[in-house]
Design an enzyme around this catalytic site. Structure first.
Site, mmCIF file in Angstrom:
data_model
loop_
_atom_site.group_PDB
_atom_site.id
_atom_site.type_symbol
_atom_site.label_atom_id
_atom_site.label_comp_id
_atom_site.label_asym_id
_atom_site.label_seq_id
_atom_site.Cartn_x
_atom_site.Cartn_y
_atom_site.Cartn_z
ATOM 1 N N LYS A 126 0.858 -1.186 0.000
ATOM 2 C CA LYS A 126 0.000 0.000 0.000
ATOM 3 C C LYS A 126 0.894 1.236 0.000
ATOM 4 O O LYS A 126 2.055 1.184 0.429
ATOM 5 C CB LYS A 126 -0.902 0.016 1.244
ATOM 6 N N ASP A 166 -6.836 4.515 -4.888
ATOM 7 C CA ASP A 166 -7.479 4.369 -3.590
ATOM 8 C C ASP A 166 -8.169 5.710 -3.343
ATOM 9 O O ASP A 166 -8.378 6.491 -4.284
ATOM 10 C CB ASP A 166 -6.452 4.038 -2.497
#
Length: 444
Positions: A126, A166
């Site tokens: 991430k 995201d």
């Protein structure tokens, strides 16, 4: 002291300033106790839990850029490459002022198990920055994205680490980042997913997380003798996941009556108008006050409050820790049957336990929002083969993946005598595959 307790103590001591990461680790390890206890000697000797809770590497870097007034601005960029035992690191880039290393680590840790659940060969990672794209011009967003990728490009690649979008990172941002990667590296490869359709993107990627959420929710209801038809649904969020969750729920015959953003929420008893919501959020990038102004049946409320509306199904699709214990009590009191997470860890641990203890069917985000990363992996496949599949082909593959995830987590929970505990089932099913791969590959 048990092996799980030892590792939890160690993780808490090493990461004391990262509450979201600690919350994610505690939730996973607590539900893995029966699996760990059955293999404690082996896992302890191999330090498996220590290795799985420590990222392979954490990158933190400066992102300088110039705003429209000629002023230099400086943000912080992050990439946490958590675990690549089953494939290249894969996970989104979050652009939001709340981003810090603890949040990126929690998201990366969750991503390891989520990606494992898809059944596709992708590891977990991430990244992101505390940059806020809201209120910025296209030129300012481009300047930031180019500076961000100038540093990040050193650490990623189609077979190394494949970031995606995201919160705050949509097609515009991915496009600017991809262009900069291509310019610096001189390579045209599938290094990012969520790309535009003209340069390697996949049909159905935009819809994937929201659609996938409804496919697993539908399967959950079907396996309990229920259907989506005629159900009242409350949704939080008004971003990509929420919009397409609302759209698919209504296609299935449900009525979605709420959505929310960072300043307030909408209650529309006639059902959310998806076309209007898209216009307000995707075209105008405006607040939900504009939705309420354009639709007579809608009520706008400041702050938070979607969970007080009576519903059959609740779908939290905004951000972490948005559904609190009092919200869980309200949902139970109002007869809610199912809660399926569209966001990453949107329900607090005590709220999750309350919902489960009171008979609400609860599916956690690492299972129920896996549709986005699953379709990102399908985009990677298309890029590798230099092919483009139809919307229907991608959507059919997505639906099958989500149905499989439901049955895999259901089976895993039953194997350890925890039938109906889909949180434990998701963690167990995700963990077993990663653990087996890590043990097979030796100490690395």
């Amino acid at each position: 002291m048990s092996y799980v307790d030892e590792v939890l103590e160690r993780v808490k001591a090493k990461n004391a300033s990262e509450p979201e990461f600690l919350q994610a680790v505690e939730e996973v390890l607590e539900s893995l106790r029966p699996v760990i206890e059955a293999n404690e000697e082996k896992y302890r000797k191999e330090a498996l839990l220590e290795r799985i809770t420590e990222p392979d590497r954490q990158l933190k870097f400066r992102v300088p850029w110039v705003d429209d007034k000629g002023q230099v601005q400086v943000n912080t960029g992050y990439r946490v490459q958590f675990n690549n035992s089953i494939g290249p690191y894969k996970g989104g880039l979050r652009l939001h002022p709340s981003v810090n290393i603890g949040i990126i680590k929690f998201l990366g840790f969750e991503q390891v198990f989520k990606n494992s659940l898809t059944g596709l060969p992708i590891g977990g990672g991430k990244g992101g920055s505390d940059f806020d794209p809201k209120g910025k011009s296209d030129r300012e967003v481009m300047a930031f994205c180019q500076s961000f990728m100038t540093e990040l490009c050193k650490y990623i690649g189609a077979d190394v680490d494949v970031p995606a979008g995201d919160i705050g990172t949509g097609a515009r941002e991915i496009g600017y980042m991809f262009g900069q990667y291509k310019r610096i590296r001189g390579m045209y490869e599938g290094v990012l997913t969520g790309k535009g359709l003209t340069y390697g993107g996949s049909l159905a990627r935009t819809e994937a997380t929201g659609y996938g959420l409804l496919y697993i929710t539908e399967e959950l209801m079907k396996c309990h003798g229920e259907s989506m038809e005629g159900k009242t649904v409350v949704v939080s969020g008004a971003g990509n996941v929420a919009i397409y969750a609302i759209q698919k729920a209504q296609q299935m015959g449900a009525k979605v009556v709420t959505c929310s953003d960072s300043t307030g929420w909408i209650y529309d008893p006639e059902g959310i108008d998806v076309a209007l919501l898209k216009e307000v959020k995707e075209v105008k990038r405006a607040r939900l006050t504009e939705y309420a102004a354009a639709r007579k049946s809608a009520e706008y409320h400041e702050g938070r409050g979607v969970w007080q509306i009576k519903c059959d199904i609740a779908l939290p699709c905004a951000t972490q820790n948005e559904l609190l214990i009092d919200d869980a009590k309200q949902l139970v009191a109002n007869g809610c049957k199912a809660v399926c997470e569209g966001a990453n860890m949107p329900t607090t641990l005590d709220a999750t336990k309350y919902l489960q203890d009171n008979g609400v069917w609860f599916i956690c985000g690492k299972a129920s929002n896996a549709g986005g990363v699953a379709t990102s992996a399908l985009e990677m496949s298309q890029n590798s083969e230099r092919l483009s599949w139809t919307f229907e082909e991608v959507d059919a593959k997505l639906k099958q993946i989500m149905v499989n995830i439901y049955h895999n987590i259901d089976d895993a929970a039953k194997r350890y005598n925890m039938e109906g505990n889909y949180v434990a089932g998701a963690n167990i099913a995700g963990f077993e595959k990663v653990a087996e791969a890590m043990l097979a590959q030796g100490v690395c």
